[in-house]
Design a protein around this motif. Structure first.
Motif, PDB file in Angstrom:
ATOM      1  N   UNK A  26     -49.419 -14.426  19.329  1.00 15.77           N
ATOM      2  CA  UNK A  26     -48.588 -13.486  18.580  1.00 15.77           C
ATOM      3  C   UNK A  26     -47.968 -12.425  19.471  1.00 15.77           C
ATOM      4  N   UNK A  27     -48.785 -11.828  20.316  1.00 11.13           N
ATOM      5  CA  UNK A  27     -48.292 -10.756  21.197  1.00 11.13           C
ATOM      6  C   UNK A  27     -47.321 -11.342  22.232  1.00 11.13           C
ATOM      7  N   UNK A  28     -47.634 -12.545  22.748  1.00 16.35           N
ATOM      8  CA  UNK A  28     -46.730 -13.204  23.693  1.00 16.35           C
ATOM      9  C   UNK A  28     -45.366 -13.465  23.068  1.00 16.35           C
ATOM     10  N   UNK A  29     -45.370 -13.934  21.821  1.00 12.63           N
ATOM     11  CA  UNK A  29     -44.114 -14.205  21.108  1.00 12.63           C
ATOM     12  C   UNK A  29     -43.336 -12.916  20.876  1.00 12.63           C
ATOM     13  N   UNK A  30     -44.064 -11.852  20.535  1.00  9.51           N
ATOM     14  CA  UNK A  30     -43.420 -10.553  20.306  1.00  9.51           C
ATOM     15  C   UNK A  30     -42.713 -10.075  21.577  1.00  9.51           C
ATOM     16  N   UNK A  31     -43.366 -10.240  22.720  1.00  8.82           N
ATOM     17  CA  UNK A  31     -42.774  -9.827  24.004  1.00  8.82           C
ATOM     18  C   UNK A  31     -41.497 -10.630  24.282  1.00  8.82           C
ATOM     19  N   UNK A  32     -41.582 -11.944  24.070  1.00 11.74           N
ATOM     20  CA  UNK A  32     -40.416 -12.799  24.306  1.00 11.74           C
ATOM     21  C   UNK A  32     -39.285 -12.445  23.328  1.00 11.74           C
ATOM     22  N   UNK A  33     -39.651 -12.239  22.058  1.00 13.03           N
ATOM     23  CA  UNK A  33     -38.656 -11.879  21.050  1.00 13.03           C
ATOM     24  C   UNK A  33     -37.929 -10.592  21.406  1.00 13.03           C
ATOM     25  N   UNK A  34     -38.695  -9.613  21.849  1.00 11.98           N
ATOM     26  CA  UNK A  34     -38.114  -8.314  22.239  1.00 11.98           C
ATOM     27  C   UNK A  34     -37.151  -8.511  23.413  1.00 11.98           C
ATOM     28  N   UNK A  35     -37.585  -9.302  24.386  1.00 17.19           N
ATOM     29  CA  UNK A  35     -36.757  -9.546  25.572  1.00 17.19           C
ATOM     30  C   UNK A  35     -35.443 -10.242  25.185  1.00 17.19           C
ATOM     31  N   UNK A  36     -35.518 -11.102  24.175  1.00 17.38           N
ATOM     32  CA  UNK A  36     -34.318 -11.842  23.732  1.00 17.38           C
ATOM     33  C   UNK A  36     -33.554 -11.084  22.641  1.00 17.38           C
ATOM     34  N   UNK A  37     -33.878  -9.794  22.507  1.00 15.89           N
ATOM     35  CA  UNK A  37     -33.128  -8.872  21.647  1.00 15.89           C
ATOM     36  C   UNK A  37     -33.263  -9.153  20.148  1.00 15.89           C
ATOM     37  N   UNK A  38     -34.397  -9.674  19.757  1.00 17.78           N
ATOM     38  CA  UNK A  38     -34.726  -9.736  18.329  1.00 17.78           C
ATOM     39  C   UNK A  38     -35.271  -8.366  17.914  1.00 17.78           C
ATOM     40  N   UNK A  39     -35.143  -8.078  16.627  1.00 16.77           N
ATOM     41  CA  UNK A  39     -35.859  -6.930  16.063  1.00 16.77           C
ATOM     42  C   UNK A  39     -37.235  -7.485  15.690  1.00 16.77           C
ATOM     43  N   UNK A  40     -38.315  -6.953  16.317  1.00 17.88           N
ATOM     44  CA  UNK A  40     -39.635  -7.596  16.208  1.00 17.88           C
ATOM     45  C   UNK A  40     -40.614  -6.743  15.407  1.00 17.88           C
ATOM     46  N   UNK A  41     -41.366  -7.412  14.539  1.00 13.95           N
ATOM     47  CA  UNK A  41     -42.435  -6.746  13.781  1.00 13.95           C
ATOM     48  C   UNK A  41     -43.661  -7.655  13.782  1.00 13.95           C
ATOM     49  N   UNK A  42     -44.815  -7.109  14.193  1.00 13.32           N
ATOM     50  CA  UNK A  42     -46.075  -7.873  14.253  1.00 13.32           C
ATOM     51  C   UNK A  42     -46.982  -7.415  13.114  1.00 13.32           C
ATOM     52  N   UNK A  43     -47.493  -8.386  12.351  1.00 11.75           N
ATOM     53  CA  UNK A  43     -48.373  -8.053  11.228  1.00 11.75           C
ATOM     54  C   UNK A  43     -49.648  -8.889  11.296  1.00 11.75           C
ATOM     55  N   UNK A  44     -50.797  -8.226  11.278  1.00 10.61           N
ATOM     56  CA  UNK A  44     -52.083  -8.938  11.329  1.00 10.61           C
ATOM     57  C   UNK A  44     -52.911  -8.547  10.115  1.00 10.61           C
ATOM     58  N   UNK A  45     -53.367  -9.559   9.375  1.00 16.94           N
ATOM     59  CA  UNK A  45     -54.174  -9.310   8.171  1.00 16.94           C
ATOM     60  C   UNK A  45     -55.529  -8.692   8.534  1.00 16.94           C
ATOM     61  N   UNK A  46     -55.991  -9.013   9.746  1.00  9.70           N
ATOM     62  CA  UNK A  46     -57.263  -8.450  10.222  1.00  9.70           C
ATOM     63  C   UNK A  46     -57.009  -7.317  11.207  1.00  9.70           C
ATOM     64  N   UNK A  47     -57.872  -7.213  12.209  1.00  7.44           N
ATOM     65  CA  UNK A  47     -57.759  -6.158  13.224  1.00  7.44           C
ATOM     66  C   UNK A  47     -57.092  -6.713  14.475  1.00  7.44           C
ATOM     67  N   UNK A  48     -56.291  -5.901  15.137  1.00 12.30           N
ATOM     68  CA  UNK A  48     -55.693  -6.272  16.432  1.00 12.30           C
ATOM     69  C   UNK A  48     -56.548  -5.651  17.535  1.00 12.30           C
ATOM     70  N   UNK A  49     -56.870  -6.450  18.560  1.00 14.13           N
ATOM     71  CA  UNK A  49     -57.678  -5.940  19.676  1.00 14.13           C
ATOM     72  C   UNK A  49     -56.966  -4.773  20.355  1.00 14.13           C
ATOM     73  N   UNK A  50     -57.751  -3.832  20.819  1.00 14.15           N
ATOM     74  CA  UNK A  50     -57.196  -2.630  21.471  1.00 14.15           C
ATOM     75  C   UNK A  50     -56.262  -2.992  22.625  1.00 14.15           C
ATOM     76  N   UNK A  51     -56.678  -3.989  23.431  1.00 11.43           N
ATOM     77  CA  UNK A  51     -55.862  -4.368  24.598  1.00 11.43           C
ATOM     78  C   UNK A  51     -54.476  -4.866  24.158  1.00 11.43           C
ATOM     79  N   UNK A  52     -54.428  -5.613  23.040  1.00  8.02           N
ATOM     80  CA  UNK A  52     -53.143  -6.108  22.539  1.00  8.02           C
ATOM     81  C   UNK A  52     -52.303  -4.979  21.939  1.00  8.02           C
ATOM     82  N   UNK A  53     -52.972  -4.012  21.300  1.00  9.27           N
ATOM     83  CA  UNK A  53     -52.239  -2.855  20.754  1.00  9.27           C
ATOM     84  C   UNK A  53     -51.505  -2.117  21.880  1.00  9.27           C
ATOM     85  N   UNK A  54     -52.207  -1.959  23.002  1.00  9.30           N
ATOM     86  CA  UNK A  54     -51.612  -1.252  24.143  1.00  9.30           C
ATOM     87  C   UNK A  54     -50.373  -1.978  24.653  1.00  9.30           C
ATOM     88  N   UNK A  55     -50.442  -3.316  24.681  1.00  7.35           N
ATOM     89  CA  UNK A  55     -49.295  -4.121  25.142  1.00  7.35           C
ATOM     90  C   UNK A  55     -48.113  -3.925  24.188  1.00  7.35           C
TER      91      UNK A  55
END
Length: 457
Positions: A26-55
């Protein structure tokens, strides 16, 4: 909107990409999407790991956790669904009803690379074969990355833009979310019932999912497969595929592909031969011979030198959590096979045991049928330690077979019980035949906890 979505490779000002799941893919896709100029939104039903939040914060990507904001998600042009989220999740059903395209990371990322892709799937041996293939190509001098269901996300590596070749380990869940993805070389190692809980408990649905790896291939591509596998052969007879077939076998001689002649692996592609003595392989066992055949067939197709292939096969020692020897204590060997998340993988593990075995088994059952293990358990297993929240099915299957059967609910408890049961010359084998999500984060967490508990004995 549909015409925009189907052509999302083209740059259209600020298309909206919603990513479901804030893990590695998910985070990898978000990074690629941002780079390719998509408007990106990440949604997780559970918890996101702290390290991924920082990214996500670093890349200025909007995210949420602990639930889904429906309006924000349903306004997407395209959605990347992480492989762990089932197709029948309420939010996914709503997206599909609205006509929003829902794809996997593999599909999304493949749109943005011209690299040569090797896709490897199968019920067992994927990680070993993908890692071995990657090593062969890397040592052969290719600019290559390893991704998919292993290591760093494919999408993030595509965003990085440094690689001309990818070796991707692909699960059935990732293949379920493809549309036009077509690896130049596809490998199907084997088929055995797995994840049936995600496929309406129908084996044929799971098989169809695995074969999606070849559905977009052309006559210029290659399909490498196990010619000894009854289900693979049956499918190919009924559903011809476009790519060039390269089978491998340990039981029959083949004119094209890989087979065993006089204790040597022989790979033949267009009258070009490579031979390798079985005895010198770094990984032993019939299943590893097949993994080596598949990986070296790929290396051969990509013009890696024969000497490099031989040297790499001799030195390769396998991957963590797959029949990994941990420690010998009081002349008892402790083996970590946490990656055995289905019955067939555990079959290989038990089959390779040459000493009386104390077997640690259990976890989240995925529709397992344990009957094929009964002869091996009868022959090799002196004690069974169940490790799971619900062990009923295992007790039912093996209660009358093993002389000792103990229930435990933590890794520390399981290893201590195994230590008491095992005698000099025995093996303690963690080979769960089940998913890990009842007591552990994933199979890696389960394997590391096993190793930690062994070291503390």
């Amino acid at each position: 909107m549909n015409s925009q979505v189907s052509g999302f490779k083209a740059k259209i000002s600020k298309q909206r990409l919603v990513v479901l799941g804030g893990g590695e893919s998910g985070v990898g896709t978000a990074i690629l999407g941002k780079k390719k100029e998509f408007e990106v939104f990440v949604s997780d039903f559970g918890k996101i790991k702290e390290s991924y939040k920082q990214v996500l914060l670093h890349h200025e990507i909007e995210w949420e956790e602990g639930g889904h904001s429906e309006a924000k998600i349903l306004s997407a042009d395209i959605v990347m669904k992480s492989p762990g989220i089932p197709d029948n999740a309420p939010i996914v059903i709503k997206l599909i009803a609205k006509g929003v395209k829902v794809v996997s990371e593999i599909e999304f990322a493949s749109k943005f690379t011209e690299a040569t892709i090797v896709g490897i799937t199968g019920s067992n041996g994927k990680t070993t074969t993908a890692t071995l293939t990657y090593e062969l190509l890397k040592q052969g001098g290719l600019n290559v990355a390893l991704g998919g269901n292993i290591g760093k996300s494919f999408a993030e590596q595509v965003a990085d833009g440094r690689y001309q070749n990818y070796v991707l380990e692909l699960s059935s869940f990732q293949l379920d979310g493809i549309d036009s993805f077509a690896p130049h070389i596809a490998v199907l190692l084997n088929l055995s019932p797995d994840h049936l809980d995600r496929y309406d408990y129908k084996y044929e649905n799971y098989i169809a999912s695995k074969f999606r790896i070849a559905m977009n291939q052309t006559k210029d591509d290659y399909f490498i497969y196990d010619a000894d596998d009854i289900e693979i052969n049956k499918w190919l007879t009924q559903n011809p595929i476009q790519s060039q077939l390269l089978p491998f076998s340990v039981t029959k001689q083949l004119k094209q592909g890989a087979c065993i002649i006089n204790n040597e692996i022989v790979i033949t592609i267009d009258n070009n031969n490579l031979t390798m003595p079985i005895g010198t392989l770094g990984l032993q066992g019939k299943h590893n011979q097949k993994n080596a055949m598949a990986a070296s067939t790929v290396a051969n197709l990509l013009k890696i030198r024969k000497t490099t292939i031989r040297e790499c096969l001799e030195s390769f020692q396998g991957v963590e959590h797959r029949l990994e020897k941990v420690l010998k204590i009081n002349n008892v060997m402790y083996v970590n096979d946490s990656k055995a998340t289905n019955v067939n993988a555990t079959f290989y593990a038990l089959d390779s045991m040459s000493t009386p075995t104390v077997w640690i088994v259990g976890g989240v059952d995925k529709g397992n049928d344990y009957t094929e293990l009964l002869p091996l358990v009868n022959e090799k297993v002196k004690g069974i330690i169940c490790l799971g929240v619900d062990n009923e099915k295992i007790i039912e299957a093996f209660g009358n077979v093993a002389e000792t059967l103990i229930e435990t609910h933590s890794m520390e408890q399981a290893v201590k019980q195994a230590y008491r049961l095992a005698e000099r010359g025995d093996t303690v084998l963690l080979s769960p035949a089940c998913a890990s999500f009842d007591l552990f984060e994933n199979y890696e967490d389960r394997g590391r906890q096993f190793k930690e508990a062994v070291r503390h004995l």
